[in-house]
Write a protein that holds these residues in place. Sequence first.
Motif, PDB file in Angstrom:
ATOM      1  N   ARG A   4       0.857  -1.192   0.000  1.00  0.00           N
ATOM      2  CA  ARG A   4       0.000   0.000   0.000  1.00  0.00           C
ATOM      3  C   ARG A   4       0.890   1.237   0.000  1.00  0.00           C
ATOM      4  NH1 ARG A   4      -2.658  -3.779   3.244  1.00  0.00           N
ATOM      5  NH2 ARG A   4      -4.813  -4.196   2.579  1.00  0.00           N
ATOM      6  N   VAL A   5       0.749   2.067  -1.026  1.00  0.00           N
ATOM      7  CA  VAL A   5       1.620   3.228  -1.170  1.00  0.00           C
ATOM      8  C   VAL A   5       0.787   4.490  -1.382  1.00  0.00           C
ATOM      9  CG1 VAL A   5       1.881   2.685  -3.645  1.00  0.00           C
ATOM     10  CG2 VAL A   5       3.497   4.234  -2.547  1.00  0.00           C
ATOM     11  N   LEU A   7       0.923   8.493  -2.573  1.00  0.00           N
ATOM     12  CA  LEU A   7       1.681   9.471  -3.346  1.00  0.00           C
ATOM     13  C   LEU A   7       1.096  10.844  -3.071  1.00  0.00           C
ATOM     14  CD1 LEU A   7       1.927   7.569  -6.776  1.00  0.00           C
ATOM     15  CD2 LEU A   7       3.561   7.540  -4.871  1.00  0.00           C
ATOM     16  N   SER A  19       0.157   6.297 -11.302  1.00  0.00           N
ATOM     17  CA  SER A  19      -0.798   5.263 -10.920  1.00  0.00           C
ATOM     18  C   SER A  19      -1.302   4.501 -12.142  1.00  0.00           C
ATOM     19  CB  SER A  19      -1.978   5.891 -10.175  1.00  0.00           C
ATOM     20  OG  SER A  19      -2.935   4.924  -9.817  1.00  0.00           O
ATOM     21  N   GLN A  22       1.316   2.010 -13.355  1.00  0.00           N
ATOM     22  CA  GLN A  22       1.418   0.791 -12.559  1.00  0.00           C
ATOM     23  C   GLN A  22       0.224  -0.127 -12.786  1.00  0.00           C
ATOM     24  OE1 GLN A  22       4.016  -0.275 -11.003  1.00  0.00           O
ATOM     25  NE2 GLN A  22       2.915  -2.143 -10.479  1.00  0.00           N
ATOM     26  N   PHE A  32       0.626  -3.251  -6.155  1.00  0.00           N
ATOM     27  CA  PHE A  32       0.612  -1.948  -5.497  1.00  0.00           C
ATOM     28  C   PHE A  32      -0.829  -1.450  -5.363  1.00  0.00           C
ATOM     29  CE2 PHE A  32       4.935  -2.102  -7.136  1.00  0.00           C
ATOM     30  CZ  PHE A  32       5.661  -1.572  -6.088  1.00  0.00           C
ATOM     31  N   ILE A  34      -2.550   1.849  -4.598  1.00  0.00           N
ATOM     32  CA  ILE A  34      -2.062   3.229  -4.633  1.00  0.00           C
ATOM     33  C   ILE A  34      -3.145   4.217  -4.195  1.00  0.00           C
ATOM     34  CG2 ILE A  34      -1.034   5.004  -6.108  1.00  0.00           C
ATOM     35  CD1 ILE A  34      -0.015   2.756  -7.909  1.00  0.00           C
ATOM     36  N   TYR A  35      -2.746   5.125  -3.321  1.00  0.00           N
ATOM     37  CA  TYR A  35      -3.626   6.211  -2.860  1.00  0.00           C
ATOM     38  C   TYR A  35      -2.999   7.535  -3.285  1.00  0.00           C
ATOM     39  CZ  TYR A  35      -5.426   2.502   0.160  1.00  0.00           C
ATOM     40  OH  TYR A  35      -5.951   1.320   0.642  1.00  0.00           O
ATOM     41  N   PHE A 103       8.785   2.767  -9.069  1.00  0.00           N
ATOM     42  CA  PHE A 103       8.080   1.740  -8.296  1.00  0.00           C
ATOM     43  C   PHE A 103       9.035   0.676  -7.774  1.00  0.00           C
ATOM     44  CE2 PHE A 103       4.371   3.668 -10.260  1.00  0.00           C
ATOM     45  CZ  PHE A 103       3.497   3.686  -9.179  1.00  0.00           C
TER      46      PHE A 103
END
Length: 360
Positions: A4-5, A7, A19, A22, A32, A34-35, A103
Amino acid sequence: MIVRVGLLDKSDDYISRLSNYQNVHSNEAVQFEIYLFTEEQMLRRQMERGGRMDVLVAEEELLQSPEEYTRSMELAFWSEDKHEQMRNGCPVICRYQKAGDIFLAIQGLASKRGKGSSSFALQDNGRTCLFLGGSGGAGSSTAAMGCAAALAAQGRSTIYFSLKQKEENDLFQESGSSLTDVMYEIGMWRQLGGTDQGQLQMKLQSMLRKDEETGVYSFAPFDLPVSAMNFGPDDMETLLHAVSGLCERCVVCTDSYLSSTLLQGIRFSDWVVVVSDSTPAGNEKTRKLLDSLEVIDSMDKKLIEGSVGIIYNKFGSIGQKMELPKYVRELGTIPHYQNAEKKRIVRELRTSSAYLQLDS
């Protein structure tokens, strides 16, 4: 494994493009989640709702108290300087690089935590080919790189690295981190207990780079001679076990003088490939090496678990073959390329029949 990443960046367009990249290029091993945030208030609301993150990459000026986040996640700052490594105790990630490399850096940060929603996925069919030179100057490095390129050309995910103490890094246009750095990370992993194999593998995967011309992933050679000298049997076992779980085929080249480290490499390899330069002197040294391995194997039945083969390199009109022990297979010959650059030879070897049995 799910990472969980978050940005955090003023430019919504920039982090949205990352995002989207990826989402298109995701792989099964590491997923991943992604937030995206353009201000710290959005980030705080997500965390108040229970949104946990493993890694946060943020513009430093958007965080009022960066140290608050380091307690629960790995924090990195965006940078515009590709040479900057650290800032205020936190690593930095240059925004002006390939999205894939960004990444990979994030994946490396996540590996420090050793946590995730599921264990790291291992390859079920990862196989290791260990290349040795029967004599000095036999061309084992070039033959090994050609093998890696040939396997990659057949669609196999392939990793290559050389454990030789003196090795040049001039055949791949792009290589990953040096083996000196790889061994440092293995040492740090051991200090943390050395039990979470997934944590180590995720870190090592982030240190690999793909050569676009050949499709081979690789580590760069040792950049410090003392690192190569200190590379021991336990290091060999740990590295081969970890890397063989990241790919379908792992091709390794190493020095051929007999040592406990070499014997450990042989034990954990599916194929041991000895390269002879096809000369009478080279064949004689190769024969002595093979005889020595046979004697050691007679005393240690667990030494040669895989197959042993020989490749005759630089084989021309005056090239000679040798009588082989029963446990050794002839894999084929590599012609003598007169005055050819090593890069050209590696390109030519992508279609060589000498490697066909290694992919079976």
